[in-house]
Write an enzyme that holds these catalytic residues in place. Structure first.
Site: not given
Length: 251
Positions: A12, A90
């Site tokens: 990202h 994550e």
């Protein structure tokens, strides 16, 4: 010989908390202006290289979702099918979530900081369910019940990511689709470790920059033809990886 399978990995874009140098983990933070620009540039790189994704796999966190949407729009591929899963999230940073990296380094010292941040199998302290940065009441994880992570090391990320790689991403690759995986620094490190056979010790040195597509050509056994893959902007990737490595020293 069968045609190589094409896998594109995209971390990202830079987030608000990346800019503030905070441990983010599963906290759902937005992209910064820089991150939006990185997503746009990622889409341009995909279009310029002719590597056009047929399917997207992403986490359930907005910074990955938005990066993918921005990149795909710029590449003219907004219409492709999408699968989202917490398994690409994550790494959960436990009680470190929301804490300043430089302050954590100063408080606990470089050895403990490095262990929490880069150790393969030592997680940070777990987050309390009543912590403001806990996900215990987040509806997107309701099905996880007692298995909801409250902290993770990279080993934990690999163990929850690999089943999804095998059940969902590999079949898309095997069907001949170009697959885009838009995820996070540690979930992508986990996948790269698996693909390239990187040792538990050496993975600590691998840093993945934000917003730059990393392309793997895989053989029929899903092994890289070029180990380490190829960034579509190698110079920017090298600079970005160095910036990731320096986190903690930044005030």
């Amino acid at each position: 010989m069968a045609e190589p399978r094409t896998l594109v990995l995209l971390r990202h874009g830079n987030s608000d908390w990346n800019q503030k140098n905070l441990f983010t983990g599963w906290v759902d933070v937005e992209l910064s202006e820089q991150g939006v620009a990185e997503g746009q540039r990622a889409g341009e790189l995909l279009a310029e290289s002719g590597i056009l994704p047929d399917v997207l796999h992403t986490s359930v966190l907005i910074r990955a979702i938005d990066t993918a949407n921005i990149a795909l729009k710029r590449a003219g591929r907004s219409w492709i099918p999408v699968q989202r899963t917490w398994r690409l999230n994550e790494r959960h940073y436990g009680a470190l979530q929301g804490k300043d990296k430089a302050q954590t380094l100063a408080e606990y010292g470089p050895e403990q900081f490095a262990t929490w941040r880069r150790s393969f199998d030592v997680p940070p302290p777990p987050i309390a369910d009543d912590d403001e940065y806990s996900q215990s009441a987040d509806p997107r994880y309701a099905d996880l019940g007692d298995t909801l992570p409250r902290t993770e090391c990279l080993k934990d990320v690999i163990e929850r990511m690999l089943p999804y790689w095998e059940s969902d991403i590999q079949p898309d690759l095997a069907s001949g689709r170009t697959v885009l995986v838009t995820a996070h620094g540690n979930s992508l490190r986990a996948l790269v470790k698996h693909l390239d056979g990187i040792s538990d010790a050496d993975i600590a040195e691998l840093n993945i920059p934000t917003g730059i597509p990393l392309v793997y050509r895989l053989d029929e056994d899903f092994r890289p033809i070029v180990p380490g893959g190829e960034y579509l902007d190698p110079e920017a990737a090298a600079a970005g990886a160095a910036a990731v490595a320096a986190q903690g020293s930044k005030k």
